[in-house]
Design a protein around this motif. Structure first.
Motif, PDB file in Angstrom:
ATOM      1  N   LEU A 160       0.852  -1.137  -0.020  1.00 48.20           N
ATOM      2  CA  LEU A 160       0.023   0.091   0.063  1.00 48.20           C
ATOM      3  C   LEU A 160       0.726   1.170   0.171  1.00 48.20           C
ATOM      4  CD1 LEU A 160      -2.746  -1.178   2.297  1.00 48.20           C
ATOM      5  CD2 LEU A 160      -2.953  -0.979  -0.045  1.00 48.20           C
ATOM      6  N   ARG A 161       1.882   1.254   0.763  1.00 53.85           N
ATOM      7  CA  ARG A 161       2.951   2.524   0.809  1.00 53.85           C
ATOM      8  C   ARG A 161       3.452   2.778  -0.753  1.00 53.85           C
ATOM      9  NH1 ARG A 161       4.466   0.588   5.951  1.00 53.85           N
ATOM     10  NH2 ARG A 161       6.354  -0.663   4.973  1.00 53.85           N
TER      11      ARG A 161
ATOM     12  N   VAL B 169       3.940   3.454  -7.407  1.00 54.29           N
ATOM     13  CA  VAL B 169       4.309   2.274  -8.017  1.00 54.29           C
ATOM     14  C   VAL B 169       3.472   1.168  -8.596  1.00 54.29           C
ATOM     15  CG1 VAL B 169       5.950   0.027  -7.469  1.00 54.29           C
ATOM     16  CG2 VAL B 169       6.305   2.465  -6.182  1.00 54.29           C
ATOM     17  N   LYS B 170       3.707   0.731  -9.880  1.00 60.65           N
ATOM     18  CA  LYS B 170       2.912  -0.269 -10.486  1.00 60.65           C
ATOM     19  C   LYS B 170       3.288  -1.502 -10.009  1.00 60.65           C
ATOM     20  CE  LYS B 170       0.667   3.210 -12.847  1.00 60.65           C
ATOM     21  NZ  LYS B 170      -0.800   3.332 -12.307  1.00 60.65           N
TER      22      LYS B 170
ATOM     23  N   ALA C 165      -5.915 -10.136  -7.808  1.00 59.35           N
ATOM     24  CA  ALA C 165      -7.168  -9.303  -8.274  1.00 59.35           C
ATOM     25  C   ALA C 165      -7.345  -8.110  -8.000  1.00 59.35           C
ATOM     26  CB  ALA C 165      -8.335 -10.211  -7.923  1.00 59.35           C
ATOM     27  N   VAL C 166      -6.896  -7.809  -6.611  1.00 60.41           N
ATOM     28  CA  VAL C 166      -7.349  -6.186  -6.214  1.00 60.41           C
ATOM     29  C   VAL C 166      -6.275  -5.390  -6.148  1.00 60.41           C
ATOM     30  CG1 VAL C 166      -7.613  -5.177  -3.905  1.00 60.41           C
ATOM     31  CG2 VAL C 166      -8.738  -7.493  -4.245  1.00 60.41           C
ATOM     32  N   TYR C 167      -4.854  -5.974  -6.340  1.00 60.20           N
ATOM     33  CA  TYR C 167      -3.840  -4.832  -6.297  1.00 60.20           C
ATOM     34  C   TYR C 167      -2.986  -4.858  -7.575  1.00 60.20           C
ATOM     35  CZ  TYR C 167      -5.099  -4.376  -1.225  1.00 60.20           C
ATOM     36  OH  TYR C 167      -5.447  -4.119  -0.313  1.00 60.20           O
ATOM     37  N   ALA C 168      -2.936  -5.975  -8.311  1.00 57.46           N
ATOM     38  CA  ALA C 168      -2.097  -5.623  -9.448  1.00 57.46           C
ATOM     39  C   ALA C 168      -2.673  -5.007 -10.364  1.00 57.46           C
ATOM     40  CB  ALA C 168      -1.763  -7.196  -9.929  1.00 57.46           C
ATOM     41  N   ASP C 169      -1.641  -4.156 -11.283  1.00 54.44           N
ATOM     42  CA  ASP C 169      -2.097  -3.504 -12.312  1.00 54.44           C
ATOM     43  C   ASP C 169      -1.965  -4.311 -13.589  1.00 54.44           C
ATOM     44  OD1 ASP C 169      -2.015  -0.385 -11.356  1.00 54.44           O
ATOM     45  OD2 ASP C 169      -0.121  -1.317 -10.477  1.00 54.44           O
ATOM     46  N   SER C 170      -1.462  -5.313 -13.748  1.00 57.77           N
ATOM     47  CA  SER C 170      -1.749  -6.094 -14.660  1.00 57.77           C
ATOM     48  C   SER C 170      -1.096  -7.636 -14.151  1.00 57.77           C
ATOM     49  CB  SER C 170      -0.716  -5.799 -15.845  1.00 57.77           C
ATOM     50  OG  SER C 170       0.588  -6.011 -15.819  1.00 57.77           O
TER      51      SER C 170
ATOM     52  N   ASP D 195      17.958   5.920 -18.250  1.00 54.33           N
ATOM     53  CA  ASP D 195      17.022   5.425 -17.778  1.00 54.33           C
ATOM     54  C   ASP D 195      16.891   4.636 -16.631  1.00 54.33           C
ATOM     55  OD1 ASP D 195      15.703   6.259 -20.059  1.00 54.33           O
ATOM     56  OD2 ASP D 195      15.406   4.125 -21.037  1.00 54.33           O
ATOM     57  N   ALA D 196      17.565   5.232 -15.462  1.00 54.69           N
ATOM     58  CA  ALA D 196      17.515   4.722 -14.142  1.00 54.69           C
ATOM     59  C   ALA D 196      16.524   4.636 -13.598  1.00 54.69           C
ATOM     60  CB  ALA D 196      18.638   5.446 -13.452  1.00 54.69           C
ATOM     61  N   GLY D 197      15.587   5.477 -13.687  1.00 52.55           N
ATOM     62  CA  GLY D 197      14.281   5.285 -13.274  1.00 52.55           C
ATOM     63  C   GLY D 197      13.212   4.180 -13.675  1.00 52.55           C
ATOM     64  N   HIS D 198      13.657   3.917 -14.885  1.00 49.86           N
ATOM     65  CA  HIS D 198      12.805   2.558 -15.483  1.00 49.86           C
ATOM     66  C   HIS D 198      13.457   1.202 -14.762  1.00 49.86           C
ATOM     67  CE1 HIS D 198      11.432   4.847 -19.536  1.00 49.86           C
ATOM     68  NE2 HIS D 198      10.566   4.802 -18.578  1.00 49.86           N
ATOM     69  N   SER D 199      14.714   1.379 -14.447  1.00 45.55           N
ATOM     70  CA  SER D 199      15.388   0.035 -13.737  1.00 45.55           C
ATOM     71  C   SER D 199      15.008  -0.058 -12.614  1.00 45.55           C
ATOM     72  CB  SER D 199      16.954   0.308 -14.240  1.00 45.55           C
ATOM     73  OG  SER D 199      17.382   0.373 -15.665  1.00 45.55           O
ATOM     74  N   GLN D 200      14.652   1.143 -11.921  1.00 48.16           N
ATOM     75  CA  GLN D 200      14.217   1.189 -10.482  1.00 48.16           C
ATOM     76  C   GLN D 200      12.822   0.395 -10.362  1.00 48.16           C
ATOM     77  OE1 GLN D 200      14.123   4.781  -8.523  1.00 48.16           O
ATOM     78  NE2 GLN D 200      13.789   3.863  -6.557  1.00 48.16           N
ATOM     79  N   THR D 201      11.958   0.957 -11.399  1.00 49.28           N
ATOM     80  CA  THR D 201      10.606   0.378 -11.565  1.00 49.28           C
ATOM     81  C   THR D 201      10.395  -0.973 -11.836  1.00 49.28           C
ATOM     82  OG1 THR D 201       9.882   2.637 -12.335  1.00 49.28           O
ATOM     83  CG2 THR D 201       8.349   0.772 -12.751  1.00 49.28           C
ATOM     84  N   LEU D 202      11.551  -1.440 -12.674  1.00 48.06           N
ATOM     85  CA  LEU D 202      11.328  -2.718 -13.086  1.00 48.06           C
ATOM     86  C   LEU D 202      11.701  -3.569 -12.067  1.00 48.06           C
ATOM     87  CD1 LEU D 202      11.154  -5.100 -14.912  1.00 48.06           C
ATOM     88  CD2 LEU D 202      13.710  -4.474 -15.767  1.00 48.06           C
ATOM     89  N   ALA D 203      12.843  -3.064 -10.979  1.00 45.99           N
ATOM     90  CA  ALA D 203      13.423  -3.746  -9.797  1.00 45.99           C
ATOM     91  C   ALA D 203      12.251  -3.726  -8.902  1.00 45.99           C
ATOM     92  CB  ALA D 203      14.651  -3.260  -9.330  1.00 45.99           C
ATOM     93  N   GLN D 204      11.543  -2.963  -8.439  1.00 45.49           N
ATOM     94  CA  GLN D 204      10.468  -2.888  -7.743  1.00 45.49           C
ATOM     95  C   GLN D 204       9.574  -3.693  -8.029  1.00 45.49           C
ATOM     96  OE1 GLN D 204       9.690   1.330  -7.690  1.00 45.49           O
ATOM     97  NE2 GLN D 204      10.620   1.710  -5.747  1.00 45.49           N
ATOM     98  N   GLY D 205       9.106  -3.787  -9.445  1.00 49.32           N
ATOM     99  CA  GLY D 205       7.949  -4.722  -9.899  1.00 49.32           C
ATOM    100  C   GLY D 205       8.344  -6.344  -9.674  1.00 49.32           C
TER     101      GLY D 205
END
Length: 310
Positions: free
Chosen positions: A8-9, A15-16, A49-54, A297-307
Motif C-alpha cells: 500500500l505504501r 508504484v505499479k 485481483a485487487v492490487y495488481a495493475d496487470s 533510464d535509471a528510473g525505469h530500471s528502478q521501477t522494473l526492480a520494484q515490480g
C-alpha cells in the motif's frame, strides 16, 4: 499478502504492480498439492485481483485460465485486469549455470549414447506423470525391452511412495536412473546424450523441457495438452490417455522412429526462445524500452526492480 502495508505504501507513491503468473494449478487441481499450498495460493490470487495493475502470464493458456477463474469466482471481466504473455527461455548457458559432473557421469552418458534412452526432467510431484511413465517402462522391461529411463528431478510432495519405489527398484542403476540433483552442466550433457525427451505432465503453465529439448535438437514425446500445442514446435509427437499399457505400446514405436530419423534436424531450424527473448518481452509488457539506456533510464530500471521484487 504478508507485505500488505508495504504494498500500500508503494502504491500510494505511484508504484505499479505487475505480477508474473506461471500457472493456476493449485486452484484448478488442488488434489495435486498440499492443503497449505492451496490456501496460500488462493490468498495470493485474490491479492493479485485487487492490487495488481496487470498480470504477466507465461502462456496464452495461463492467461485464459486466469481470466476464466477471476470471472467465475470473483465476477471480474477479462478487461478488469489487463494481462500479457511472455515466453520462457531455454538457453541454460546464458543464465548463471551451475557446473560440475559426478564421478560416474561418463558411464551413464555413454549408456545413453549407445542405448535407446528416454529423459524426463522435472520435480517429482503428482502432475508430472512419472507414475504412468514408470509403469509403462516396467511393462517394456518385462517384455525384454532394455530401453533406459532417466529421471532428473528433485523429490517433491505427495510422491513419497513413488520416490521409495524409484530408490529400491530392481532396475535402478541398470535401466532406470533417478538423478535427484544435477548441475546445469550435467543436465545439458544428458539432453545431448539421450535419444529423446518424454514430457508426461498432466498439466503445465508452459513446458520448459520441450523448449530445452528443441535447443538440443531432441525429439519429444509429450502428453496432448493445449499449452504444448501452443508452443508450436515441430519434432513433437503427442500421446493421450492415462493407461500405462497404451504408453508402453507407443514408446517403442516412437524410439524406432527416432532411430530411423537419426541425423535429421528434428526441429527444422526452429527458433528456440532464449532468456533474452523473455527479458525483451517482459520489458515490453511493462511498457518499457526493449533496450533501455542504462545511463538515462535509471528510473525505469528502478521501477522494473520494484515490480520484480513485488
Amino acid at each position: 499478502p504478508r507485505q500488505q502495508a508495504q504494498v500500500l505504501r508503494w502504491k500510494r507513491r505511484g508504484v505499479k504492480m505487475h505480477v508474473v503468473v506461471y500457472d493456476l494449478l493449485p486452484l484448478l487441481h488442488p488434489e495435486w498439492f498440499n492443503s497449505k499450498t492451496v490456501g496460500n495460493f488462493k490468498r495470493w490470487i485474490k491479492w493479485l485481483a485487487v492490487y495488481a495493475d496487470s498480470a504477466i502470464c507465461i502462456s496464452e493458456t495461463v492467461k485464459l485460465e486466469l481470466h476464466a477463474w477471476l470471472n467465475t469466482h470473483l465476477g471480474m471481466l477479462p478487461t478488469t485486469l489487463p494481462a500479457s504473455t511472455i515466453v520462457l527461455g531455454a538457453d541454460i548457458d546464458a543464465s548463471l549455470p551451475s557446473s560440475g559432473l559426478p564421478a560416474d557421469s561418463e558411464f551413464l552418458l555413454e549408456r545413453l549414447r549407445s542405448t535407446p534412452s528416454v529423459l524426463m526432467v522435472g520435480t517429482l510431484e503428482p502432475r508430472k506423470g512419472y507414475d504412468q511413465a514408470l509403469a509403462a517402462f516396467e511393462q517394456l522391461w518385462q517384455q525384454g525391452n532394455r530401453s533406459l529411463l532417466v529421471i532428473v528431478g528433485r523429490p517433491g510432495w505427495k510422491t513419497q511412495a513413488l520416490q521409495e519405489k524409484l530408490r529400491r527398484h530392481p532396475q535402478a542403476g541398470q535401466s532406470l536412473f533417478w538423478l535427484e540433483d544435477v548441475t546445469d552442466e550435467y543436465l545439458a550433457q544428458l539432453y545431448v546424450a539421450c535419444g529423446g525427451v518424454l514430457v508426461a505432465s498432466r498439466a503445465e503453465g508452459f513446458g520448459l523441457p520441450l523448449i530445452e529439448a528443441a535447443r538440443y535438437d531432441k525429439p519429444v514425446f509429450a502428453r496432448d495438452l493445449p499449452v504444448f500445442h501452443e508452443i508450436g514446435l515441430p519434432g513433437v509427437t503427442f500421446f493421450k490417455g492415462e493407461s500405462p499399457a497404451c504408453l508402453a505400446a507407443a514408446i517403442p514405436v516412437w524410439l524406432q522412429k527416432i532411430l530411423q530419423e537419426k541425423g535429421t534436424n528434428q526441429f527444422q531450424g526452429q527458433h528456440v526462445f532464449t532468456w533474452r527473448t523473455a527479458a525483451m518481452q517482459l520489458l515490453s509488457s511493462l511498457g518499457l524500452p526493449a533496450e533501455p539506456n542504462r545511463q538515462t533510464d535509471a528510473g525505469h530500471s528502478q521501477t522494473l526492480a520494484q515490480g520484480a521484487a513485488a
